[in-house]
Design a protein around this motif. Structure first.
Motif, PDB file in Angstrom:
ATOM      1  N   GLU A 132      25.065 -26.868  -1.729  1.00 32.93           N
ATOM      2  CA  GLU A 132      23.840 -26.887  -2.527  1.00 32.93           C
ATOM      3  C   GLU A 132      22.782 -27.671  -1.756  1.00 32.93           C
ATOM      4  O   GLU A 132      23.038 -28.786  -1.312  1.00 32.93           O
ATOM      5  N   GLU A 173      26.671 -22.720   4.690  1.00 34.09           N
ATOM      6  CA  GLU A 173      27.288 -21.916   3.646  1.00 34.09           C
ATOM      7  C   GLU A 173      27.870 -22.771   2.526  1.00 34.09           C
ATOM      8  O   GLU A 173      28.526 -23.774   2.770  1.00 34.09           O
ATOM      9  N   ASP A 222       3.322 -15.888   2.306  1.00 32.84           N
ATOM     10  CA  ASP A 222       4.113 -15.850   3.543  1.00 32.84           C
ATOM     11  C   ASP A 222       4.633 -17.225   3.945  1.00 32.84           C
ATOM     12  O   ASP A 222       5.499 -17.356   4.792  1.00 32.84           O
ATOM     13  N   VAL A 270       6.163 -19.147   1.874  1.00 29.27           N
ATOM     14  CA  VAL A 270       7.364 -19.424   1.097  1.00 29.27           C
ATOM     15  C   VAL A 270       8.531 -18.728   1.786  1.00 29.27           C
ATOM     16  O   VAL A 270       8.483 -17.528   2.025  1.00 29.27           O
ATOM     17  N   MET A 271       9.552 -19.519   2.149  1.00 30.55           N
ATOM     18  CA  MET A 271      10.679 -18.924   2.856  1.00 30.55           C
ATOM     19  C   MET A 271      11.983 -19.187   2.134  1.00 30.55           C
ATOM     20  O   MET A 271      12.120 -20.176   1.419  1.00 30.55           O
ATOM     21  N   LYS A 272      12.931 -18.308   2.366  1.00 26.75           N
ATOM     22  CA  LYS A 272      14.250 -18.468   1.789  1.00 26.75           C
ATOM     23  C   LYS A 272      14.910 -19.679   2.455  1.00 26.75           C
ATOM     24  O   LYS A 272      14.788 -19.862   3.654  1.00 26.75           O
ATOM     25  N   TYR A 273      15.586 -20.480   1.663  1.00 23.35           N
ATOM     26  CA  TYR A 273      16.261 -21.651   2.215  1.00 23.35           C
ATOM     27  C   TYR A 273      17.467 -21.208   3.039  1.00 23.35           C
ATOM     28  O   TYR A 273      18.292 -20.423   2.581  1.00 23.35           O
ATOM     29  N   VAL A 274      17.548 -21.686   4.275  1.00 28.43           N
ATOM     30  CA  VAL A 274      18.702 -21.366   5.109  1.00 28.43           C
ATOM     31  C   VAL A 274      19.445 -22.660   5.399  1.00 28.43           C
ATOM     32  O   VAL A 274      18.882 -23.585   5.986  1.00 28.43           O
TER      33      VAL A 274
END
Length: 322
Positions: free
Chosen positions: A25, A22, A13, A15-19
């Motif tokens: 990189e 837009e 939990d 580990v999160m998606k990179y935000v």
């Protein structure tokens, strides 16, 4: 580099998606280096600056003295009983919360969330009526010209038995009509004005603005929002939205903005059903036929312009009766 960091399954939990912004990189920092810490610190301090500004703004609002409306009179009760439908419990609760806010001397800043068709407009109209009954003017700010027309019609219908003057400002109005409306706002002969961002122009002066209703605030640009903020200083503000923006939602959770939610659908209104699946012609046919069987209409959204005609042909072959 080629370093790997292993995370135990029970801590997945963390580990999160990179935000990020837009199309950019993300920059990757070396494990064990200090660069990442520096970046985090920098971001943290700028977030704090923004937070400070916000809290300052809202503290000023808390301390600001607005107008305290008088409790509901017989006129308000008459107006509310003339509503053609049965109000839902959530609607009644929201109306009660909004009125309580309006009767306090502190300027209201309330967010009203509810799905399309759940009756947010009626709640807003009652608040507007309360303001007008106390001799104040109301501005109803909407993002599009069409919405302005629609709200204008609704208001005319709801207020038809009362001596309330409604103005409309959008690009469908002639120069002469606009000038008359602007004059009326300044003189106080217009009680409520519905309009697009035209309402935020410099030439609009209110004689005594008491309530600002904003529909779908997230659809206004940054510069418009700045102008809205200036209007907001000591008038009551009611923001309507079907899609609560996370930031505003957080502020309501933190009590910086007050929140009313309408979750109950009106009678005879079914919840929206959404299915996500692979394209399948027979399913499309079945769905369209079911809708036509109840004399309904279907909206088919297709986003490739170059072969949209071919798509239309394909659909008409699937459902020749449509």
């Amino acid at each position: 580099g080629t370093d790997k960091l292993y995370v135990p399954v029970e801590q997945i939990d963390l580990v999160m998606k990179y935000v990020g912004s837009e199309g950019k990189e993300p920059k990757i920092y070396k494990l064990g280096g200090t660069d990442w810490k520096k970046v985090k610190k920098k971001v943290q301090s700028s977030v704090q600056d923004i937070a400070d500004d916000l809290i300052k703004l809202y503290a000023e609002r808390e301390a600001a003295v607005g107008y305290a409306y008088s409790p509901d009179g017989d006129l308000q009760k008459d107006f509310e009983t003339s509503f053609a439908y049965q109000e839902t419990d959530d609607q009644l609760r929201s109306i009660h919360e909004i009125k309580k806010d309006m009767e306090r001397p502190r300027p209201m800043d309330r967010l009203l969330c509810g799905d399309v068709g759940y009756g947010k407009t009626e709640v807003a109209i009652r608040a507007a009526f309360k303001a007008i009954a106390d001799g104040k003017q109301v501005a109803f700010l909407v993002p599009t010209t069409i919405l302005a027309q629609q709200h204008h019609e609704t208001l005319r219908e709801r207020f038809q038995d009362y001596p309330i003057n409604i103005g409309l400002l959008n690009r469908f109005r002639s120069k002469k009509q606009q000038t008359e409306t602007i004059k009326g706002l300044k003189a106080g002969t217009i009680d409520i004005v519905v309009g697009t961002h035209r309402l935020l122009s410099k030439d609009i002066v209110y004689r005594d603005l008491g309530l600002l209703i904003i529909d779908e605030e997230q659809r206004f640009g940054v510069t418009h929002k700045e102008k809205i903020k200036k209007l907001k200083t000591n008038v009551d503000v009611l923001t309507l939205t079907a899609t609560p923006i996370p930031r505003t939602l957080h502020m309501s959770m933190l009590g910086v903005r007050d929140l009313s939610v309408i979750e109950t659908p009106p009678e005879n209104r079914f919840p929206v059903q959404t299915y996500v699946m692979e394209y399948n012609g027979s399913l499309v046919r079945e769905a369209i036929e079911r809708e036509l069987a109840r004399d309904g209409q279907v909206y088919y959204l297709y986003n490739r312009v170059e072969d949209i005609e071919r798509k239309a042909e394909e659909i008409s072959m699937l459902v020749p009766d449509a």
